[in-house]
Design a protein around this motif. Structure first.
Motif, mmCIF file in Angstrom:
data_model
loop_
_atom_site.group_PDB
_atom_site.id
_atom_site.type_symbol
_atom_site.label_atom_id
_atom_site.label_comp_id
_atom_site.label_asym_id
_atom_site.label_seq_id
_atom_site.Cartn_x
_atom_site.Cartn_y
_atom_site.Cartn_z
ATOM 1 N N LEU A 37 0.738 -1.307 0.022
ATOM 2 C CA LEU A 37 -0.063 0.192 -0.064
ATOM 3 C C LEU A 37 0.858 1.164 0.184
ATOM 4 C CD1 LEU A 37 -2.781 1.470 0.205
ATOM 5 C CD2 LEU A 37 -2.833 1.079 2.738
ATOM 6 N N GLU A 38 1.870 1.089 0.621
ATOM 7 C CA GLU A 38 2.691 2.462 0.882
ATOM 8 C C GLU A 38 3.528 2.671 -0.508
ATOM 9 O OE1 GLU A 38 2.840 4.481 3.189
ATOM 10 O OE2 GLU A 38 2.366 3.737 5.291
ATOM 11 N N GLN A 39 3.861 1.523 -0.944
ATOM 12 C CA GLN A 39 4.571 1.861 -2.492
ATOM 13 C C GLN A 39 3.448 2.428 -3.298
ATOM 14 O OE1 GLN A 39 4.913 -1.595 -5.367
ATOM 15 N NE2 GLN A 39 7.373 -0.772 -5.249
ATOM 16 N N ALA A 40 2.213 1.894 -3.357
ATOM 17 C CA ALA A 40 1.044 2.553 -4.240
ATOM 18 C C ALA A 40 0.854 3.743 -3.750
ATOM 19 C CB ALA A 40 -0.161 1.597 -4.035
ATOM 20 N N ASP A 47 -10.565 -7.855 0.894
ATOM 21 C CA ASP A 47 -11.336 -8.872 1.553
ATOM 22 C C ASP A 47 -11.061 -8.379 2.992
ATOM 23 O OD1 ASP A 47 -8.960 -9.832 2.362
ATOM 24 O OD2 ASP A 47 -8.800 -11.129 0.962
ATOM 25 N N ARG A 48 -11.905 -9.362 3.921
ATOM 26 C CA ARG A 48 -12.039 -9.312 5.261
ATOM 27 C C ARG A 48 -10.890 -10.049 6.180
ATOM 28 N NH1 ARG A 48 -18.252 -10.769 5.724
ATOM 29 N NH2 ARG A 48 -18.947 -9.124 4.468
ATOM 30 N N GLY A 49 -9.747 -9.927 5.216
ATOM 31 C CA GLY A 49 -8.568 -10.969 5.710
ATOM 32 C C GLY A 49 -8.020 -10.131 7.011
ATOM 33 N N SER A 50 -7.489 -10.993 8.102
ATOM 34 C CA SER A 50 -6.923 -10.108 9.298
ATOM 35 C C SER A 50 -5.922 -9.331 8.928
ATOM 36 C CB SER A 50 -6.407 -11.373 10.224
ATOM 37 O OG SER A 50 -5.180 -11.960 9.484
ATOM 38 N N GLN A 51 -5.143 -9.213 7.956
ATOM 39 C CA GLN A 51 -4.111 -8.054 7.418
ATOM 40 C C GLN A 51 -4.744 -7.033 7.304
ATOM 41 O OE1 GLN A 51 -4.464 -11.246 6.128
ATOM 42 N NE2 GLN A 51 -2.397 -12.112 6.443
ATOM 43 N N TYR A 52 -5.747 -6.935 6.295
ATOM 44 C CA TYR A 52 -6.476 -5.745 5.864
ATOM 45 C C TYR A 52 -7.566 -5.142 7.015
ATOM 46 C CZ TYR A 52 -4.675 -7.113 1.612
ATOM 47 O OH TYR A 52 -3.743 -7.454 0.497
ATOM 48 N N VAL A 53 -7.887 -5.772 7.910
ATOM 49 C CA VAL A 53 -8.702 -5.258 8.943
ATOM 50 C C VAL A 53 -7.898 -4.962 10.334
ATOM 51 C CG1 VAL A 53 -10.698 -6.122 7.899
ATOM 52 C CG2 VAL A 53 -9.501 -7.406 10.087
ATOM 53 N N SER A 54 -6.623 -5.059 10.241
ATOM 54 C CA SER A 54 -5.728 -4.935 11.486
ATOM 55 C C SER A 54 -5.817 -3.394 11.869
ATOM 56 C CB SER A 54 -4.546 -5.323 11.127
ATOM 57 O OG SER A 54 -3.674 -4.513 10.139
ATOM 58 N N THR A 73 -5.651 -0.205 9.089
ATOM 59 C CA THR A 73 -6.804 0.635 9.202
ATOM 60 C C THR A 73 -6.387 2.125 9.327
ATOM 61 O OG1 THR A 73 -8.399 -1.153 9.565
ATOM 62 C CG2 THR A 73 -9.139 0.984 10.042
ATOM 63 N N GLU A 74 -5.285 2.127 10.397
ATOM 64 C CA GLU A 74 -4.963 3.591 10.734
ATOM 65 C C GLU A 74 -4.371 4.249 9.454
ATOM 66 O OE1 GLU A 74 -2.492 3.003 14.201
ATOM 67 O OE2 GLU A 74 -3.996 3.209 15.446
ATOM 68 N N GLU A 103 -5.424 7.818 7.883
ATOM 69 C CA GLU A 103 -4.504 9.048 7.931
ATOM 70 C C GLU A 103 -4.568 9.447 6.205
ATOM 71 O OE1 GLU A 103 -0.492 7.782 8.559
ATOM 72 O OE2 GLU A 103 -0.923 7.272 10.550
ATOM 73 N N VAL A 104 -4.802 8.735 5.385
ATOM 74 C CA VAL A 104 -4.623 9.391 3.757
ATOM 75 C C VAL A 104 -6.043 9.548 3.505
ATOM 76 C CG1 VAL A 104 -2.482 8.287 3.115
ATOM 77 C CG2 VAL A 104 -4.460 6.823 2.872
ATOM 78 N N CYS A 105 -7.198 9.255 4.306
ATOM 79 C CA CYS A 105 -8.617 9.805 3.961
ATOM 80 C C CYS A 105 -9.182 8.789 2.660
ATOM 81 C CB CYS A 105 -8.569 11.168 3.395
ATOM 82 S SG CYS A 105 -8.230 12.444 4.960
ATOM 83 N N PHE A 106 -8.716 7.313 2.764
ATOM 84 C CA PHE A 106 -9.277 6.576 1.925
ATOM 85 C C PHE A 106 -10.703 6.196 2.612
ATOM 86 C CE2 PHE A 106 -5.197 4.881 -0.409
ATOM 87 C CZ PHE A 106 -4.920 6.145 -0.634
ATOM 88 N N THR A 107 -11.563 5.675 1.552
ATOM 89 C CA THR A 107 -12.859 5.316 2.008
ATOM 90 C C THR A 107 -12.783 3.609 1.841
ATOM 91 O OG1 THR A 107 -14.164 7.143 0.859
ATOM 92 C CG2 THR A 107 -15.402 5.048 1.312
#
Length: 240
Positions: free
Chosen positions: A158-161, A176-183, A187-188, A192-196
Motif C-alpha cells: 500500500l505504501e508503495q502505491a 477482503d476481510r482478511g486479518s491483515q486488511y482489517v488490522s 486501518t489507521e 491517515e490518507v483519507c481513503f474510503t
C-alpha cells in the motif's frame, strides 16, 4: 436414441441387468475391482498407479477407462503438501461495508484501488505476493513479496502505491476481510490518507486473474519482487 428411449431402456436394465450392454457389464465389474485394488493400496493411489496395479493383477484395462470409473466411485489420489489459506476472515460487524458490489471498474485513475495477495511456490518454499490494483486501467500500482502473511507486508504494498500515485482524498480502497486488511495498523494508515474503506468476504476469485495478467505482462517485476524477498538469484528461487 431419444431421451425417452434412453430413460425406459435404463429402467429396463435396472429391472433386468442382463439387458445391459457388454461395455456396461464390464464397467460394473471393473468398478468393484478398482475399489478393491484402491483399498489394498491404502486408498492413496491415483489413476496412473491404480492402472499399473490393475495390469499387475492381470486386468486388461486402459488408463482412460480407469479415470472415469474412479470419478464415478468418488475416489482419488492423496496429494502431498498442505493447502495454503490466505484469507482468515473477520466477522461482518467488525468490517466496513462493501461499497463496490463487485463492480471493479473506475471512471478515472485513483478512484478505486483493490488490494489482495496470493502465494507463489519456489524451491525455498512459499512466497506471498501482495499487490494493489488501480481498477481504471487494471494496473498494479504497488507490490511486495514476503515469506510471512503479516500485516507489514501488505502495508508495504500500500505504501508503495501511495508513494507512486499520491492519490487525492476519498479514494475507495477495497479488499477482503482478511486479518491483515482489517488490522489496526493497516486501518489507521487508510484513515491517515483519507481513503474510503470497503470490504468483501472473499476477493481472490475476482481479482487474482487481473493480477496474473499483470504479472504475465511484467515478468521482470514479479521475479524481482520474489527474488528480493528470498535474497537469491532468479535461477535459484523460481520453480520450473
Amino acid at each position: 436414441m431419444s431421451r425417452e428411449g434412453t430413460f425406459y431402456e435404463r429402467l429396463a436394465v435396472e429391472r433386468d441387468p442382463d439387458r445391459a450392454s457388454d461395455r456396461a457389464k464390464r464397467d460394473t465389474s471393473l468398478r468393484k475391482e478398482i475399489a478393491d485394488i484402491w483399498a489394498k493400496n491404502r486408498s492413496v493411489s491415483g489413476a496412473r498407479k491404480l492402472w499399473h496395479a490393475m495390469n499387475r493383477e492381470k486386468f486388461d484395462v486402459a488408463r482412460c477407462t480407469v479415470e472415469p470409473l474412479m470419478r464415478q466411485l468418488g475416489i482419488q489420489d492423496v496429494r502431498r503438501g498442505k493447502k495454503i489459506k490466505t484469507t482468515h476472515g473477520q466477522p461482518v460487524d467488525q468490517c466496513p461495508i462493501d461499497k463496490v458490489n463487485r463492480q471493479f471498474r473506475a471512471s478515472m485513475p485513483n478512484e478505486l484501488w483493490v488490494s489482495d495477495f496470493t502465494f507463489v511456490s519456489t524451491w525455498r518454499g512459499f512466497v506471498y505476493v501482495a499487490f494493489v490494483i488501480d481498477t481504471f486501467a487494471n494496473r498494479i500500482v504497488g507490490g511486495k513479496a514476503s515469506t510471512a502473511q503479516d500485516t507489514q507486508f501488505v502495508l508495504d504494498a500500500l505504501e508503495q502505491a501511495i508513494h507512486a500515485r499520491r492519490p487525492a482524498e476519498k479514494l475507495i480502497h477495497h479488499s477482503d476481510r482478511g486479518s491483515q486488511y482489517v488490522s489496526i495498523k493497516y486501518t489507521e494508515r487508510l484513515v491517515e490518507v483519507c481513503f474510503t474503506m470497503s470490504k468483501l468476504l472473499f476477493l481472490s476469485s475476482a481479482i487474482l486473474p487481473i493480477a496474473r495478467t499483470q504479472f504475465a505482462r511484467r515478468p521482470k517485476y514479479s521475479i524481482f519482487l520474489i527474488c528480493a524477498c528470498m535474497a537469491q538469484s532468479p535461477a535459484s528461487v523460481l520453480t520450473e
